[in-house]
Motif scaffolding. Sequence first.
Motif, PDB file in Angstrom:
ATOM      1  N   GLY A  12     -19.712 -53.774  39.683  1.00  0.00           N
ATOM      2  CA  GLY A  12     -19.133 -54.002  38.349  1.00  0.00           C
ATOM      3  C   GLY A  12     -20.208 -54.187  37.287  1.00  0.00           C
ATOM      4  O   GLY A  12     -19.926 -54.641  36.177  1.00  0.00           O
ATOM      5  N   LYS A  13     -21.446 -53.762  37.591  1.00  0.00           N
ATOM      6  CA  LYS A  13     -22.556 -53.934  36.639  1.00  0.00           C
ATOM      7  C   LYS A  13     -22.284 -53.170  35.342  1.00  0.00           C
ATOM      8  O   LYS A  13     -22.436 -53.725  34.253  1.00  0.00           O
ATOM      9  CB  LYS A  13     -23.875 -53.398  37.241  1.00  0.00           C
ATOM     10  CG  LYS A  13     -24.295 -54.082  38.521  1.00  0.00           C
ATOM     11  CD  LYS A  13     -25.600 -53.498  39.063  1.00  0.00           C
ATOM     12  CE  LYS A  13     -25.531 -52.055  39.494  1.00  0.00           C
ATOM     13  NZ  LYS A  13     -24.622 -51.793  40.641  1.00  0.00           N
ATOM     14  N   GLY A  14     -21.889 -51.901  35.481  1.00  0.00           N
ATOM     15  CA  GLY A  14     -21.671 -51.071  34.296  1.00  0.00           C
ATOM     16  C   GLY A  14     -20.534 -51.609  33.438  1.00  0.00           C
ATOM     17  O   GLY A  14     -20.647 -51.688  32.207  1.00  0.00           O
ATOM     18  N   THR A  15     -19.449 -51.997  34.092  1.00  0.00           N
ATOM     19  CA  THR A  15     -18.283 -52.541  33.378  1.00  0.00           C
ATOM     20  C   THR A  15     -18.701 -53.761  32.560  1.00  0.00           C
ATOM     21  O   THR A  15     -18.383 -53.888  31.374  1.00  0.00           O
ATOM     22  CB  THR A  15     -17.197 -52.948  34.415  1.00  0.00           C
ATOM     23  OG1 THR A  15     -16.859 -51.774  35.177  1.00  0.00           O
ATOM     24  CG2 THR A  15     -15.974 -53.536  33.766  1.00  0.00           C
ATOM     25  N   GLN A  16     -19.447 -54.659  33.185  1.00  0.00           N
ATOM     26  CA  GLN A  16     -19.835 -55.905  32.515  1.00  0.00           C
ATOM     27  C   GLN A  16     -20.949 -55.658  31.485  1.00  0.00           C
ATOM     28  O   GLN A  16     -20.933 -56.254  30.406  1.00  0.00           O
ATOM     29  CB  GLN A  16     -20.297 -56.941  33.552  1.00  0.00           C
ATOM     30  CG  GLN A  16     -19.207 -57.360  34.534  1.00  0.00           C
ATOM     31  CD  GLN A  16     -18.019 -58.044  33.839  1.00  0.00           C
ATOM     32  OE1 GLN A  16     -18.162 -58.657  32.778  1.00  0.00           O
ATOM     33  NE2 GLN A  16     -16.846 -57.930  34.436  1.00  0.00           N
ATOM     34  N   GLY A 126     -12.601 -45.878  44.747  1.00  0.00           N
ATOM     35  CA  GLY A 126     -11.513 -45.735  43.760  1.00  0.00           C
ATOM     36  C   GLY A 126     -12.023 -45.481  42.349  1.00  0.00           C
ATOM     37  O   GLY A 126     -11.230 -45.352  41.410  1.00  0.00           O
ATOM     38  N   ARG A 127     -13.348 -45.419  42.185  1.00  0.00           N
ATOM     39  CA  ARG A 127     -13.901 -45.233  40.824  1.00  0.00           C
ATOM     40  C   ARG A 127     -13.689 -43.795  40.344  1.00  0.00           C
ATOM     41  O   ARG A 127     -13.867 -42.835  41.092  1.00  0.00           O
ATOM     42  CB  ARG A 127     -15.397 -45.551  40.841  1.00  0.00           C
ATOM     43  CG  ARG A 127     -16.114 -45.190  39.552  1.00  0.00           C
ATOM     44  CD  ARG A 127     -17.454 -45.844  39.397  1.00  0.00           C
ATOM     45  NE  ARG A 127     -18.302 -45.781  40.565  1.00  0.00           N
ATOM     46  CZ  ARG A 127     -19.399 -46.522  40.737  1.00  0.00           C
ATOM     47  NH1 ARG A 127     -19.762 -47.384  39.805  1.00  0.00           N
ATOM     48  NH2 ARG A 127     -20.118 -46.405  41.836  1.00  0.00           N
ATOM     49  N   ARG A 128     -13.307 -43.650  39.095  1.00  0.00           N
ATOM     50  CA  ARG A 128     -13.215 -42.329  38.461  1.00  0.00           C
ATOM     51  C   ARG A 128     -13.919 -42.428  37.121  1.00  0.00           C
ATOM     52  O   ARG A 128     -13.778 -43.434  36.418  1.00  0.00           O
ATOM     53  CB  ARG A 128     -11.742 -41.925  38.204  1.00  0.00           C
ATOM     54  CG  ARG A 128     -10.901 -41.792  39.470  1.00  0.00           C
ATOM     55  CD  ARG A 128     -11.322 -40.594  40.352  1.00  0.00           C
ATOM     56  NE  ARG A 128     -10.482 -40.489  41.544  1.00  0.00           N
ATOM     57  CZ  ARG A 128     -10.703 -41.138  42.695  1.00  0.00           C
ATOM     58  NH1 ARG A 128     -11.757 -41.932  42.819  1.00  0.00           N
ATOM     59  NH2 ARG A 128      -9.888 -40.985  43.715  1.00  0.00           N
ATOM     60  N   VAL A 136     -15.367 -45.617  32.554  1.00  0.00           N
ATOM     61  CA  VAL A 136     -15.164 -45.849  33.985  1.00  0.00           C
ATOM     62  C   VAL A 136     -13.790 -46.451  34.250  1.00  0.00           C
ATOM     63  O   VAL A 136     -13.402 -47.432  33.617  1.00  0.00           O
ATOM     64  CB  VAL A 136     -16.262 -46.801  34.529  1.00  0.00           C
ATOM     65  CG1 VAL A 136     -16.045 -47.092  36.010  1.00  0.00           C
ATOM     66  CG2 VAL A 136     -17.650 -46.195  34.318  1.00  0.00           C
ATOM     67  N   TYR A 137     -13.056 -45.848  35.175  1.00  0.00           N
ATOM     68  CA  TYR A 137     -11.739 -46.365  35.580  1.00  0.00           C
ATOM     69  C   TYR A 137     -11.761 -46.687  37.068  1.00  0.00           C
ATOM     70  O   TYR A 137     -12.688 -46.332  37.792  1.00  0.00           O
ATOM     71  CB  TYR A 137     -10.656 -45.305  35.346  1.00  0.00           C
ATOM     72  CG  TYR A 137     -10.413 -44.957  33.899  1.00  0.00           C
ATOM     73  CD1 TYR A 137      -9.507 -45.690  33.134  1.00  0.00           C
ATOM     74  CD2 TYR A 137     -11.066 -43.884  33.302  1.00  0.00           C
ATOM     75  CE1 TYR A 137      -9.268 -45.355  31.804  1.00  0.00           C
ATOM     76  CE2 TYR A 137     -10.830 -43.544  31.972  1.00  0.00           C
ATOM     77  CZ  TYR A 137      -9.934 -44.289  31.237  1.00  0.00           C
ATOM     78  OH  TYR A 137      -9.695 -43.963  29.924  1.00  0.00           O
ATOM     79  N   HIS A 138     -10.681 -47.344  37.516  1.00  0.00           N
ATOM     80  CA  HIS A 138     -10.462 -47.501  38.946  1.00  0.00           C
ATOM     81  C   HIS A 138      -9.010 -47.134  39.207  1.00  0.00           C
ATOM     82  O   HIS A 138      -8.118 -47.581  38.472  1.00  0.00           O
ATOM     83  CB  HIS A 138     -10.745 -48.938  39.400  1.00  0.00           C
ATOM     84  CG  HIS A 138     -10.741 -49.066  40.894  1.00  0.00           C
ATOM     85  ND1 HIS A 138      -9.573 -49.170  41.616  1.00  0.00           N
ATOM     86  CD2 HIS A 138     -11.755 -49.051  41.798  1.00  0.00           C
ATOM     87  CE1 HIS A 138      -9.876 -49.222  42.906  1.00  0.00           C
ATOM     88  NE2 HIS A 138     -11.182 -49.153  43.041  1.00  0.00           N
TER      89      HIS A 138
HETATM   90  P1  ADP Z   1     -21.485 -50.546  39.067  1.00  0.00           P
HETATM   91  O1  ADP Z   1     -22.003 -50.238  37.692  1.00  0.00           O
HETATM   92  O2  ADP Z   1     -22.005 -51.843  39.611  1.00  0.00           O
HETATM   93  O3  ADP Z   1     -21.666 -49.426  40.016  1.00  0.00           O
HETATM   94  P2  ADP Z   1     -18.768 -50.280  37.888  1.00  0.00           P
HETATM   95  O4  ADP Z   1     -18.776 -51.165  36.692  1.00  0.00           O
HETATM   96  O5  ADP Z   1     -18.859 -48.823  37.679  1.00  0.00           O
HETATM   97  O6  ADP Z   1     -19.913 -50.788  38.931  1.00  0.00           O
HETATM   98  O7  ADP Z   1     -17.466 -50.644  38.751  1.00  0.00           O
HETATM   99  C1  ADP Z   1     -17.183 -49.963  39.990  1.00  0.00           C
HETATM  100  C2  ADP Z   1     -15.676 -49.730  40.081  1.00  0.00           C
HETATM  101  O8  ADP Z   1     -15.006 -50.995  40.224  1.00  0.00           O
HETATM  102  C3  ADP Z   1     -15.059 -49.063  38.847  1.00  0.00           C
HETATM  103  O9  ADP Z   1     -14.005 -48.235  39.283  1.00  0.00           O
HETATM  104  C4  ADP Z   1     -14.527 -50.244  38.015  1.00  0.00           C
HETATM  105  O10 ADP Z   1     -13.413 -49.868  37.219  1.00  0.00           O
HETATM  106  C5  ADP Z   1     -14.115 -51.230  39.125  1.00  0.00           C
HETATM  107  N1  ADP Z   1     -14.314 -52.638  38.733  1.00  0.00           N
HETATM  108  C6  ADP Z   1     -15.284 -53.183  37.958  1.00  0.00           C
HETATM  109  N2  ADP Z   1     -15.139 -54.521  37.861  1.00  0.00           N
HETATM  110  C7  ADP Z   1     -14.048 -54.826  38.614  1.00  0.00           C
HETATM  111  C8  ADP Z   1     -13.378 -56.065  38.928  1.00  0.00           C
HETATM  112  N3  ADP Z   1     -13.813 -57.243  38.456  1.00  0.00           N
HETATM  113  N4  ADP Z   1     -12.301 -55.985  39.734  1.00  0.00           N
HETATM  114  C9  ADP Z   1     -11.869 -54.788  40.210  1.00  0.00           C
HETATM  115  N5  ADP Z   1     -12.447 -53.612  39.955  1.00  0.00           N
HETATM  116  C10 ADP Z   1     -13.534 -53.621  39.183  1.00  0.00           C
END
Ligand code: ADP
Length: 214
Positions: A12-16, A126-128, A136-138
């Motif tokens: 979840g690094k990119g998301t955060q 499940g990432r798309r 980024v989606y899941h």
């Molecule tokens: P990273 O940058 O660490 O590889 P991403 O931010 O791309 O991670 O997140 C990986 C996947 O998990 C994506 O599909 C994202 O939507 C999902 N995701 C991110 N944070 C969460 C969370 N807290 N709970 C569930 N799914 C998450």
Amino acid sequence: MRAVLMGPPSAGKGTQAARLGTELKVPHISTGDMFRAAIAAGTELGRQARGFMEAGKLVPDEVTMGIVRERLAYEDAQSGFVLDGFPRTIPQAEGLSKILASQGVKLDAVVLIDVPEDELIRRATGRRICQECGRVYHVEWNPPPGDACECGGALVQRKDDSPETVTERLATYRAQTEPLRDYYSVEGSLAVVDGMGDPDEVHRRIVRVLGRCS
Ligand code: ADP
Ligand code: ADP
């Protein structure tokens, strides 16, 4: 704020980092995104990175250091940044600290997002991602509005999000990136944050620890 967001693949690094960058008004710098953009653009950097990424291995340190050194010299990174997925090796961490020392600054915080392995595999498979805007989606936890991205772009699965390559990326993380945990603990800049729970909850935890570092 000069912060590093670390963590295993798909923690979840990119998301955060995207959200923090917007809130703190500093650039979100993701080495993975930079490599993927280079591959899409067909550049020499993309050619150098592609094989390593598809095999779940790290791109060599000298290549990675080169792009980060260049990016950190941009005007927008002078008052702060959120680094996502960099550093990933001890030599990269040492290189980063030299770059910052040459600018007379240092990191304010290193945040490690901690997520158990079975959940990492679910998050990766499940990432798309949107081919157009990179959003980024899941498929389960953060589904797109329909078959396409909000911007209308096509959604694709990252090649390295196949179960086999995820397993390889996890092994690479354990061997090459996990040692950074001790490296930054000794420096005193490491905060470990529980990455389980919804993204808003994880965001609040990160903001809380950053508040103690600034
Ligand atoms: P990273 O940058 O660490 O590889 P991403 O931010 O791309 O991670 O997140 C990986 C996947 O998990 C994506 O599909 C994202 O939507 C999902 N995701 C991110 N944070 C969460 C969370 N807290 N709970 C569930 N799914 C998450
Ligand atoms: P994730 O954290 O989900 O593995 P990233 O987008 O951060 O995804 O990284 C994807 C791939 O890009 C990595 O598996 C690796 O091959 C390459 N990469 C990204 N950042 C680095 C880095 N700092 N050093 C070496 N390789 C990197």
